[in-house]
Design an enzyme around this catalytic site. Structure first.
Site, short mmCIF file in Angstrom:
data_model
loop_
_atom_site.label_atom_id
_atom_site.label_comp_id
_atom_site.label_asym_id
_atom_site.label_seq_id
_atom_site.Cartn_x
_atom_site.Cartn_y
_atom_site.Cartn_z
N GLU A 130 32.47 50.94 72.54
CA GLU A 130 32.33 50.25 73.82
C GLU A 130 33.09 48.93 73.80
O GLU A 130 33.85 48.63 74.70
CB GLU A 130 30.86 50.01 74.14
CG GLU A 130 30.11 51.28 74.49
CD GLU A 130 28.76 51.01 75.12
OE1 GLU A 130 28.40 49.83 75.30
OE2 GLU A 130 28.05 51.99 75.41
N GLU A 188 32.63 40.93 56.95
CA GLU A 188 31.46 41.75 57.25
C GLU A 188 31.69 42.52 58.55
O GLU A 188 32.15 41.95 59.55
CB GLU A 188 30.21 40.89 57.39
CG GLU A 188 28.96 41.73 57.65
CD GLU A 188 27.73 40.90 57.96
OE1 GLU A 188 26.71 41.11 57.29
OE2 GLU A 188 27.79 40.05 58.87
#
Length: 224
Positions: free
Chosen positions: A53, A154
């Site tokens: 998305e 990360e």
């Protein structure tokens, strides 16, 4: 009263060292973002449905880094940040459905531009708080210009519903400095379960619509 760790700052010399280190993290972040942008472009042009998305990214501020080091009882130095923190550079991938997350994880693992050094699956191993997400730490080699130094980034993968819950939980945890009242904690856990059920239900509807589109059968025929 402002929390003590929020007041923590780097000494001037360490701050200057940190600024140089953050250049490396920004470059590493750009490498990972480029790979994910390419993946997003591929889905948009060659697949019927793009499971991504949107993609967010951020670089922690010096104040945030100092505060986290303080909370961990670590020296507030550039070297300590480099050695002990794996989330200075971060990317969050928001997927349409939880099932898509594992597909994206496998693609990330196959990338040659970086190496996955750790993974935490909080989808199958849900935290007691109700938190769900998939975390990866990747290591990026910055090449000759940076003397082959590596940098960690990360990556978090979650659905929109998981992201909404996590944002709310973070605000509540910050408000109570990590000590959320039991009743409020229970409400958050209940919301997390309902959000998970909603994610599963929405995916089921998505699959049913796919089946209808592919076979052109009536919805009563598949017993939904």
């Amino acid at each position: 009263m402002e929390k003590d760790y929020l007041k923590t700052r780097f000494e001037l010399e360490e701050f200057e060292k940190l600024k140089k280190k953050l250049v490396r993290y920004e470059c590493a972040l750009d490498v990972v973002r480029t790979q994910l942008s390419n993946l997003n472009t591929y889905y948009n042009n060659f697949e019927a449905i793009n499971p991504i998305e949107h993609i967010k990214h951020r670089l922690k501020s010096p104040e945030s880094i100092a505060g986290k080091l303080k909370k961990k009882d670590l020296p507030v130095t550039a070297d300590a940040a480099d050695e002990h923190l794996s989330d200075i550079a971060g990317i969050r991938i928001i997927c349409s459905y939880a099932k898509n997350i594992y597909e994206i994880v496998e693609i990330i693992k196959s990338q040659e531009a970086f190496t996955v050094v750790s993974e935490k699956d909080y989808l199958r191993n849900v935290k007691k708080t109700g938190y769900r997400s998939y975390h990866m730490i990747v290591e990026v080699n910055l090449g000759h210009l940076f003397s082959e130094q590596t940098c960690r980034v990360e990556i978090q993968l979650r659905t929109s519903a998981m992201d909404f819950w996590a944002t709310l939980e973070h605000k509540v945890r910050y408000k109570y400095d990590g000590q959320i009242p039991e009743q409020l904690s229970g409400e958050l856990q209940n919301c997390a379960e309902q959000i998970h059920a909603l994610d599963e239900r929405m995916y089921l509807i998505h699959k049913v619509v796919d089946m209808i589109n592919q076979s052109e059968v009536d919805i009563e025929q598949i017993g939904y």
